[in-house]
Design an enzyme around this catalytic site. Structure first.
Site, PDB file in Angstrom:
ATOM      1  N   ARG A   1      38.270  23.603  33.632  1.00 45.31           N
ATOM      2  CA  ARG A   1      39.599  23.789  34.222  1.00 45.31           C
ATOM      3  C   ARG A   1      39.565  24.725  35.431  1.00 45.31           C
ATOM      4  O   ARG A   1      40.468  24.701  36.265  1.00 45.31           O
ATOM      5  CB  ARG A   1      40.602  24.221  33.155  1.00 45.31           C
ATOM      6  CG  ARG A   1      40.889  23.100  32.155  1.00 45.31           C
ATOM      7  CD  ARG A   1      41.841  23.528  31.066  1.00 45.31           C
ATOM      8  NE  ARG A   1      41.296  24.534  30.200  1.00 45.31           N
ATOM      9  CZ  ARG A   1      40.563  24.309  29.103  1.00 45.31           C
ATOM     10  NH1 ARG A   1      40.295  23.066  28.749  1.00 45.31           N
ATOM     11  NH2 ARG A   1      40.097  25.297  28.366  1.00 45.31           N
TER      12      ARG A   1
ATOM     13  N   GLU B   1      31.399  34.264  19.171  1.00 45.29           N
ATOM     14  CA  GLU B   1      31.628  34.834  17.847  1.00 45.29           C
ATOM     15  C   GLU B   1      30.516  34.374  16.897  1.00 45.29           C
ATOM     16  O   GLU B   1      29.943  35.155  16.147  1.00 45.29           O
ATOM     17  CB  GLU B   1      32.994  34.390  17.335  1.00 45.29           C
ATOM     18  CG  GLU B   1      33.530  35.316  16.283  1.00 45.29           C
ATOM     19  CD  GLU B   1      34.912  34.892  15.811  1.00 45.29           C
ATOM     20  OE1 GLU B   1      35.386  35.496  14.857  1.00 45.29           O
ATOM     21  OE2 GLU B   1      35.484  33.934  16.389  1.00 45.29           O
TER      22      GLU B   1
HETATM   23  P1  AMP Z   1      36.179  33.592  26.980  1.00 50.16           P
HETATM   24  O1  AMP Z   1      34.747  33.465  27.419  1.00 50.16           O
HETATM   25  O2  AMP Z   1      36.330  34.047  25.569  1.00 50.16           O
HETATM   26  O3  AMP Z   1      36.990  34.451  27.943  1.00 50.16           O
HETATM   27  O4  AMP Z   1      36.782  32.125  26.969  1.00 50.16           O
HETATM   28  C1  AMP Z   1      37.217  31.582  28.139  1.00 50.16           C
HETATM   29  C2  AMP Z   1      37.020  30.092  28.232  1.00 50.16           C
HETATM   30  O5  AMP Z   1      37.389  29.408  27.013  1.00 50.16           O
HETATM   31  C3  AMP Z   1      37.890  29.541  29.318  1.00 50.16           C
HETATM   32  O6  AMP Z   1      37.144  28.608  30.081  1.00 50.16           O
HETATM   33  C4  AMP Z   1      39.071  28.906  28.608  1.00 50.16           C
HETATM   34  O7  AMP Z   1      39.441  27.714  29.228  1.00 50.16           O
HETATM   35  C5  AMP Z   1      38.597  28.677  27.169  1.00 50.16           C
HETATM   36  N1  AMP Z   1      39.548  29.210  26.181  1.00 50.16           N
HETATM   37  C6  AMP Z   1      39.346  30.266  25.341  1.00 50.16           C
HETATM   38  N2  AMP Z   1      40.399  30.479  24.538  1.00 50.16           N
HETATM   39  C7  AMP Z   1      41.316  29.545  24.859  1.00 50.16           C
HETATM   40  C8  AMP Z   1      42.647  29.243  24.392  1.00 50.16           C
HETATM   41  N3  AMP Z   1      43.255  29.955  23.433  1.00 50.16           N
HETATM   42  N4  AMP Z   1      43.300  28.216  24.980  1.00 50.16           N
HETATM   43  C9  AMP Z   1      42.713  27.487  25.953  1.00 50.16           C
HETATM   44  N5  AMP Z   1      41.483  27.707  26.426  1.00 50.16           N
HETATM   45  C10 AMP Z   1      40.772  28.739  25.904  1.00 50.16           C
END
Ligand code: AMP
Length: 174
Positions: free
Chosen positions: A58, A95
């Site tokens: 995205r 995780e």
């Molecule tokens: P992080 O590495 O934990 O910051 O996760 C970020 C990535 O996971 C991004 O590319 C988001 O598009 C996706 N992502 C994580 N949590 C969500 C959520 N609750 N809703 C939609 N996309 C998420």
């Protein structure tokens, strides 16, 4: 513009307990989408940014139109095995288990000043790994910009504490 009104919550996707923030509803609204790019264009024009780095997938949708508006290169960061030429990669902890991101080794160079774009900031693991890739190529991360920030996960204070971070919509709880 009430961007939150255009973001759909999908409970228990992709697994139980996760509330997925669905931006397809935002993208379906030309007014809401244009607001995102208008805001970022004002934020970044004239800042000496030389490239937009978008995180799969995205981050591509939101990042490429910004690169077009600023008339600067768009650089994709992808999951492993997708980029065809020589890449560098970073693993990062999830995780449970690990994930990995890659960038083309010749996509950025010393002196480049980039903005990293993704749709959503959760723990910050993906963005932090992306920042490491950018730095490994000798470029500088000027800012990481997200449409949505799950601020209760505190990525700004933890994994992204060494970066300038911005977001257009924040959620203080799930
Ligand atoms: P992080 O590495 O934990 O910051 O996760 C970020 C990535 O996971 C991004 O590319 C988001 O598009 C996706 N992502 C994580 N949590 C969500 C959520 N609750 N809703 C939609 N996309 C998420």
């Amino acid at each position: 513009m009430d961007l939150k009104a255009h973001i759909r919550d999908v409970p228990d996707f992709p697994k139980e307990g996760i509330v997925f923030k669905d931006v397809t509803t935002l993208l379906a609204s030309p007014e809401a989408s244009q607001f995102v790019w208008d805001t970022w264009e004002k934020q970044f024009r004239g800042n000496g940014i030389t490239a937009v780095v978008g995180i799969e997938s995205r981050g591509f949708i939101f990042g490429a139109p910004l690169a077009d508006r600023l008339k600067i290169p768009f650089v994709p960061v992808r999951k492993p095995g997708k980029l065809p030429a020589k890449t560098i990669r970073r693993e990062y902890a999830l995780e449970y288990g690990t994930d990995c991101v890659e960038i083309h080794a010749d996509a950025l160079k010393a002196g480049d000043r980039v903005v990293v774009i993704d749709d959503l900031l959760a723990t910050g693991g993906t963005a932090a790994a992306t920042g490491e890739l950018v730095k490994e190529l000798g470029a500088e991360v000027m800012e990481m910009a997200f449409v949505i920030e799950l601020s209760f996960l505190k990525a700004r204070a933890t994994k992204l504490s060494s970066y300038r971070v911005s977001s257009l919509v924040q959620y203080d709880s799930e």
